[in-house]
Design a protein around this motif. Structure first.
Motif, PDB file in Angstrom:
ATOM      1  N   LEU A 120       0.733  -1.239   0.034  1.00  0.00           N
ATOM      2  CA  LEU A 120      -0.063  -0.098  -0.074  1.00  0.00           C
ATOM      3  C   LEU A 120       0.791   1.241   0.103  1.00  0.00           C
ATOM      4  O   LEU A 120       1.738   1.493   0.939  1.00  0.00           O
ATOM      5  N   ASP A 121       0.261   2.082  -1.056  1.00  0.00           N
ATOM      6  CA  ASP A 121       1.129   3.574  -0.857  1.00  0.00           C
ATOM      7  C   ASP A 121      -0.052   4.432  -0.625  1.00  0.00           C
ATOM      8  O   ASP A 121      -1.452   4.066  -0.732  1.00  0.00           O
ATOM      9  N   PRO A 122       0.113   5.730  -0.094  1.00  0.00           N
ATOM     10  CA  PRO A 122      -0.974   6.777   0.209  1.00  0.00           C
ATOM     11  C   PRO A 122      -1.889   6.859  -1.008  1.00  0.00           C
ATOM     12  O   PRO A 122      -1.470   6.965  -2.030  1.00  0.00           O
ATOM     13  N   GLY A 123      -2.970   6.718  -0.734  1.00  0.00           N
ATOM     14  CA  GLY A 123      -4.226   6.750  -1.711  1.00  0.00           C
ATOM     15  C   GLY A 123      -4.710   5.565  -2.415  1.00  0.00           C
ATOM     16  O   GLY A 123      -5.675   5.821  -3.295  1.00  0.00           O
ATOM     17  N   ASP A 124      -3.854   4.576  -2.167  1.00  0.00           N
ATOM     18  CA  ASP A 124      -4.316   3.298  -2.619  1.00  0.00           C
ATOM     19  C   ASP A 124      -5.716   2.915  -2.179  1.00  0.00           C
ATOM     20  O   ASP A 124      -6.107   3.055  -0.979  1.00  0.00           O
ATOM     21  N   VAL A 125      -6.428   1.982  -2.921  1.00  0.00           N
ATOM     22  CA  VAL A 125      -7.561   1.496  -2.702  1.00  0.00           C
ATOM     23  C   VAL A 125      -7.547   0.037  -2.137  1.00  0.00           C
ATOM     24  O   VAL A 125      -6.906  -0.814  -2.989  1.00  0.00           O
ATOM     25  N   VAL A 126      -8.347  -0.218  -1.367  1.00  0.00           N
ATOM     26  CA  VAL A 126      -8.513  -1.473  -0.628  1.00  0.00           C
ATOM     27  C   VAL A 126      -9.992  -1.773  -0.555  1.00  0.00           C
ATOM     28  O   VAL A 126     -10.660  -0.996  -0.053  1.00  0.00           O
ATOM     29  N   LEU A 127     -10.365  -2.918  -1.161  1.00  0.00           N
ATOM     30  CA  LEU A 127     -11.990  -3.279  -1.020  1.00  0.00           C
ATOM     31  C   LEU A 127     -11.831  -4.115   0.153  1.00  0.00           C
ATOM     32  O   LEU A 127     -11.038  -5.052   0.707  1.00  0.00           O
TER      33      LEU A 127
END
Length: 437
Positions: A120-127
């Motif tokens: 994960l980088d800042p702003g990434d999306v996790v469902l």
């Protein structure tokens, strides 16, 4: 400056700290631990059911015979014997894994943190399921990721909703890093993902090139059926599996594991070494002694019978005491019941009244990243004795009656809240189904 209530270090903290808050569960611990409070809040295993004298003898023998090894540093990947044994545990749910691809962690919570650091980088999306495990939400927030919830119903995560979310995010040009799911006796709802839906979700992962993080601490604690086939058993390339000794042995050992594809495993070891150097050898070797020499499958039967009795007591008490309009899930295993109150109530606002009545629960808002869950609460049946569960539900029903009456008298229904883009938030994204009472 000392003796001040202000934080003199505010301008020094990393930006990621701005999104970190105390979880709803942790915030309750100090109050809920008081003996006069019936706690239906924290999800603790009933470790008193373990043969503690035998475990004490086993641990003493370990220290006496292999103490120099147990009290020494280990490797970043973890003890080989333990890695071999957890492969035997996973095989019960159809997972075929190699000890070479297992990384031992400080509880499965650290496994989540390793994965967040890796992907994960800042702003990434996790469902993630809506609602979802509060510890995972905290980890993703610390990584400055955005959690997008996928609705559930009584059969678990809804594949068509997952498909819709993936299509919508793709149209917006946003790539999803992974789907996080607790498919068995989910925390917080207690719901289990059905077999057809497991197939459908893996098929969607193939279609959309989606990685799945399968968190499975409760899978061996089913009351009616044997353990289902894990998502990892369906796809070794698409699924990273998290396991734990916390629910099958002892939470205080803080011993978990990650089963990952070889390339991912190598990087997990690097991150693990940077975080803890090596997991504690003593707790790993205690877990190895337990899994290698003790009949842990028989002990799981003991746990399942205890938890099934307490589940039944809670469901019966809910049916007996709860006012009309309150619904709840009927879990087939695990630790939790997920209750939904009327539209006019807010379980977070109701919490102080509950504590005044000496009963504790976890408000549903803590299990969402988007502000939903105000009409929900998580109720845990694993750690309280049956008579305490009955009394706790009776007190909680009184609280709901009083709160409902108060709002009717003053005509102050919960204000309709707005979503991040100005649209209304749903009452809950957990859709009722046949398991609801």
């Amino acid at each position: 400056m000392s003796g001040t209530t202000l934080d003199d270090y505010t301008d020094r903290y990393a930006q990621r700290m701005r999104g970190m808050t105390v979880s709803e569960v942790r915030a309750l611990f100090a109050m809920a631990s008081r003996p006069e409070i019936v706690s239906l809040a924290g999800g603790s295993p009933f470790v008193s059911a373990l043969p503690l004298d035998e475990i004490a003898d086993m641990t003493a023998a370990l220290i006496r015979d292999r103490g120099a090894e147990a009290l020494q540093y280990g490797t970043g990947q973890g003890d080989l014997r333990l890695r071999e044994l957890v492969c035997e545990v996973m095989a019960v749910e159809g997972v075929i894994g190699s000890a070479e691809d297992v990384v031992i962690t400080v509880g499965s919570q650290q496994g989540l943190d390793l994965i967040a650091h890796l992907f994960l980088d800042p702003g990434d999306v996790v469902l993630a399921e809506g609602p979802s495990y509060v510890g995972a939400l905290g980890t993703f927030a610390a990584a400055e990721a955005e959690v997008v919830h996928v609705p559930m119903d009584s059969e678990g995560l809804i594949p068509s909703e997952l498909d819709a979310a993936l299509r919508r995010l793709a149209a917006e040009g946003r790539k999803v890093k992974f789907l996080y799911t607790v498919p068995n006796f989910q925390n917080p709802t207690g719901v289990t993902l059905t077999e057809p839906r497991r197939d459908a979700i893996v098929e969607l992962a193939e279609r959309y090139d989606l990685l799945i993080i399968e968190d499975n601490p409760y899978g061996l604690l089913g009351f009616e059926d044997g353990p289902g086939q894990a998502l990892r058993a369906r796809s070794s390339d698409r699924v990273i599996y998290l396991g734990s000794c916390s629910k099958m042995f002892g939470a205080g050992l803080r011993t978990g594991w990650v089963l990952a594809p070889p390339a991912v495993r190598e990087k997990l070891v690097l991150v693990n070494e940077s975080q803890v150097l090596s997991p504690a050898m003593l707790t790993q070797m205690i877990a190895s002694e337990y899994l290698g020499k003790y009949p842990w499958r028989e002990q799981l039967k003991v746990f399942r019978e205890i938890y099934r009795e307490r589940r039944d007591v809670m469901l019966d008490a809910l049916s007996t005491h709860m006012p009309a309009g309150v619904t709840w899930t009927h879990p087939r295993g695990g630790f939790f019941v997920w209750a939904t109150v009327g539209d006019e109530l807010d379980t977070k606002a109701m919490q102080p009244r509950a504590l005044t009545h000496k009963v504790a629960y976890v408000p549903g808002i803590g299990f969402y990243a988007d502000g939903n869950g105000r009409q929900n609460m998580r109720l845990c049946f694993s750690s309280a004795a049956p008579d305490r569960i009955r009394e706790g539900i009776r007190r909680l029903a009184t609280v709901i009656d009083e709160e409902t009456e108060l709002r009717q008298v003053f005509n102050t229904p919960t204000a309709r809240r707005r979503g991040p883009h100005g649209g209304p938030l749903s009452r809950t994204s957990f859709a009722p189904g046949p398991e609801l009472a």
